[in-house]
Scaffold this motif. Structure first.
Motif, PDB file in Angstrom:
ATOM      1  N   ARG A   1      37.783  27.908  29.342  1.00 55.07           N
ATOM      2  CA  ARG A   1      39.033  28.386  29.907  1.00 55.07           C
ATOM      3  C   ARG A   1      39.927  27.229  30.309  1.00 55.07           C
ATOM      4  N   HIS A   2      39.288  26.214  30.809  1.00 56.61           N
ATOM      5  CA  HIS A   2      40.101  25.149  31.368  1.00 56.61           C
ATOM      6  C   HIS A   2      39.258  23.898  31.604  1.00 56.61           C
TER       7      HIS A   2
ATOM      8  N   GLU B   1      39.527  20.348  33.831  1.00 53.95           N
ATOM      9  CA  GLU B   1      40.328  19.714  34.865  1.00 53.95           C
ATOM     10  C   GLU B   1      39.768  18.332  35.181  1.00 53.95           C
TER      11      GLU B   1
ATOM     12  N   ILE C   1      35.816  18.744  35.492  1.00 55.75           N
ATOM     13  CA  ILE C   1      35.426  20.124  35.780  1.00 55.75           C
ATOM     14  C   ILE C   1      35.664  20.985  34.549  1.00 55.75           C
TER      15      ILE C   1
ATOM     16  N   ILE D   1      35.519  24.868  33.083  1.00 56.93           N
ATOM     17  CA  ILE D   1      35.465  26.278  33.471  1.00 56.93           C
ATOM     18  C   ILE D   1      35.385  27.145  32.222  1.00 56.93           C
ATOM     19  N   THR D   2      34.392  28.035  32.196  1.00 54.75           N
ATOM     20  CA  THR D   2      34.254  28.908  31.027  1.00 54.75           C
ATOM     21  C   THR D   2      34.578  30.342  31.396  1.00 54.75           C
ATOM     22  N   SER D   3      34.791  31.144  30.381  1.00 57.28           N
ATOM     23  CA  SER D   3      35.225  32.521  30.615  1.00 57.28           C
ATOM     24  C   SER D   3      34.155  33.354  31.304  1.00 57.28           C
ATOM     25  N   SER D   4      32.914  32.882  31.277  1.00 58.67           N
ATOM     26  CA  SER D   4      31.867  33.646  31.955  1.00 58.67           C
ATOM     27  C   SER D   4      31.956  33.475  33.465  1.00 58.67           C
ATOM     28  N   GLY D   5      32.854  32.604  33.905  1.00 58.03           N
ATOM     29  CA  GLY D   5      33.009  32.398  35.338  1.00 58.03           C
ATOM     30  C   GLY D   5      32.196  31.217  35.822  1.00 58.03           C
TER      31      GLY D   5
ATOM     32  N   VAL E   1      31.371  27.385  36.488  1.00 59.98           N
ATOM     33  CA  VAL E   1      32.118  26.165  36.759  1.00 59.98           C
ATOM     34  C   VAL E   1      31.145  24.997  36.783  1.00 59.98           C
TER      35      VAL E   1
ATOM     36  N   GLN F   1      30.619  20.794  36.990  1.00 52.73           N
ATOM     37  CA  GLN F   1      31.345  19.605  37.398  1.00 52.73           C
ATOM     38  C   GLN F   1      30.473  18.375  37.183  1.00 52.73           C
TER      39      GLN F   1
END
Lengths: 337, 337
Positions: free
Chosen positions: B133-134, B136, B148, B150-154, B156, B158
DNA sequence: GGTTGGCACTCGAAATGGGCGAGTGCCAGT
DNA sequence: ACTGGCACTCGCCCATTTCGAGTGCCAACC
């Protein structure tokens, strides 16, 4: 209180800790240079018992320290032995090469468990000085987003929330607004900004904005209290198989509850080591165990707790030394980077 | 193998599990409708012992099942009783209101521990279908950044890394490049893109870019194998105080090592419940304990493991039922979103 | 042939009881 | 104030005994 009586108490505590067995007057004079006869020691012990520092499990047995005895020992008698060179080096090697915050905390808890041979507890650092680096909003489904808050201390908090029928544009707008307002602020400043931000929202942003702001505020305020706690060295409990009911079970139960652990670590607020012996503990189930904890500081304004839990019959001098050393080392490590 | 002999084995297992004591021929005919005399049962037991399904702790004691006996019981004799209405409802109430992924996993492990009264282990979901997803990048110090993912499964992830003398602009450029290349890709696609990206970097970006790409690749590939595992219900171990050496200690030691836990859960690869009894376990220290595990699926391509660990003398039918129910429920919950 | 009642046998668990000794309190003497 | 001596207490250890659950085997039975 007589000098020699104190000496006797000290001897009883150290002997009992190392042998796990009630200690009698004879054994005492044999193993310590008290320069008096067993009979004299007996008289002293009678007094110490009368004043509640030691007790007899049954007639015709030796004496064991009471909580009050341990307390006196810790406060006035224990000489904290500095760590050995080997131990100092162990700290160095153990902690070197730690990458991110997770890694540091994990290594710390293992280190502490290994040094003390007890169950170790380490709280993630809380920093009032830490400022917000970034706020990220990620759409999970069309109704749900994940809100991520990154602070300069390297901490990443996340929280999912419902945001019915939002678009990517909504998220982008919100993200920009939030970052513009919050980046560079510490948590209390950020909370203030959020309050005023909530009032300034354009009507069309109200719906989503209000929800996000509420969650963010919660994350900021819970920041201080509800940081994560990690636990290590649980297998060390197996050393106390005999005290299953009094030590193993209660400690396992306490470890299961983050709230309990936070409360325990909350006992230590100063940079120096705090000791809670037996019933001094905030939880009655832990009345046969002791807590040795310390706060650690990454900088003047940020601190968190760390410590170990074990049976009241523990080697306080070296445990205290280890906890202190680890707390200081961790503080320095965090301050540097 | 005789029908009645199987019936006898089944009776021995159930009785032993509930009573914790070797069971003899007399007690057996009393508590089960076998319609034969103790003497007959004795003959059957002699045969069962010869074939290695049961054993005697000592002469003149009753019989207890061997691992082989439990195996036969689980494979052919146990009738999995469906969960009671109360238990079904407990699952519902326990899991409802879970917000983010952390929350779901935490609740699941508690639920499982409570239902089975054992130590529960739950692996974070691994999803091949999950897309990025993102990405950072956050500067921690002038030399260090936090990466960091971030995947669509939620999920995170780091990871901190050294990035000597970088500027905010460097980070912004990198961030944009990475997001442009990776967002929307699943992990294997993303890995490919990263490889080609590393080659296409402009010379001035090489220095930092290469380091970041390396770490990202590591995060992506470790994704499948090294997801986090959470543990719960450890205090349930105190029910087995008698088997301190064979159960409590080994399990505590196993729980301390994420690697061991992952390996254990790796035993369960299908959606149906897998049972590993005693020496069938991949770790010899756990040879007196059993593992009941299952994979759970959030969608066709993603799965992870969950299960419980306890003494071989456990109530397999209801444990299996609980593990299965929780795995299915969790799968459905994740699939919904 | 499978099943059963009977019976001698085994062996661990629990109960019993005596001896030992560590440890105590007290007292009279230094 | 300290010490040596002494009688006393009482938990621990050990040997011994008893008890009974459970077994294996065998002869008888259906």
């Amino acid at each position: 209180m007589d000098d020699r009586k104190l000496e006797v108490l000290k001897a009883i505590v150290t002997d009992y800790v190392s042998s796990r067995e009630p200690v009698g007057s004879k054994a005492l004079v044999d193993r310590h240079q008290l320069n008096v006869s067993p009979a004299t020691v007996r008289n002293d012990m009678a007094v110490l018992e009368e004043e509640g520092y030691i007790t007899q499990p049954h007639t015709s047995a030796g004496r064991i320290p009471t909580d009050k005895g341990y307390r006196l020992f810790v406060d006035r008698l224990a000489t904290i032995k500095p760590l050995s060179l080997g131990e100092r080096r162990a700290i160095q090697t153990f902690m070197s090469g730690a990458a991110d915050l997770d890694d540091i905390v994990t290594r710390t808890v293992r280190l502490l468990a290994q040094l003390t041979q007890q169950v170790a507890i380490v709280q993630y650092p809380v920093s009032n000085a830490a400022v917000i680096r970034h706020v990220e909003l990620v759409g999970l489904t069309s109704d749900k987003v994940l809100l991520i808050l990154i602070t300069s201390s390297g901490r990443v908090q996340q929280h999912a929330l419902d945001l019915p029928t939002h678009t990517e544009d909504d998220l982008a707008t919100l993200r920009n607004t939030l970052n513009a307002a919050l980046v560079g602020q510490n948590s209390s400043q950020a909370a203030q900004r959020l309050h005023s931000l909530a009032l300034d929202l354009r009507p069309e942003d109200r719906l989503h904005g209000a929800a996000v702001v509420a969650v963010l505020l919660e994350m900021l305020t819970s920041d201080a209290a509800a940081t994560r706690v990690v636990v290590g060295g649980v297998p060390n409990l197996t050393r106390f198989g005999e005290e299953f009911e009094t030590t193993v079970r209660p400690v396992l139960e306490a470890l299961e509850e983050q709230v309990v652990l936070l409360r325990l670590l909350g006992e230590a607020t100063t940079g120096d080591v705090t000791v809670r012996i037996g019933q001094e503990n905030p939880y009655s189930q832990l009345s046969s165990t002791s807590l040795v904890a310390s706060a650690y500081h990454a900088d003047a304004e940020s601190w968190s707790g760390l410590g170990v839990v074990g049976p009241t019959r523990m080697d306080y001098p070296s445990t205290i030394a280890s906890v202190r050393a680890v707390a200081r080392y961790l503080g320095r490590l965090l301050a540097e980077g």
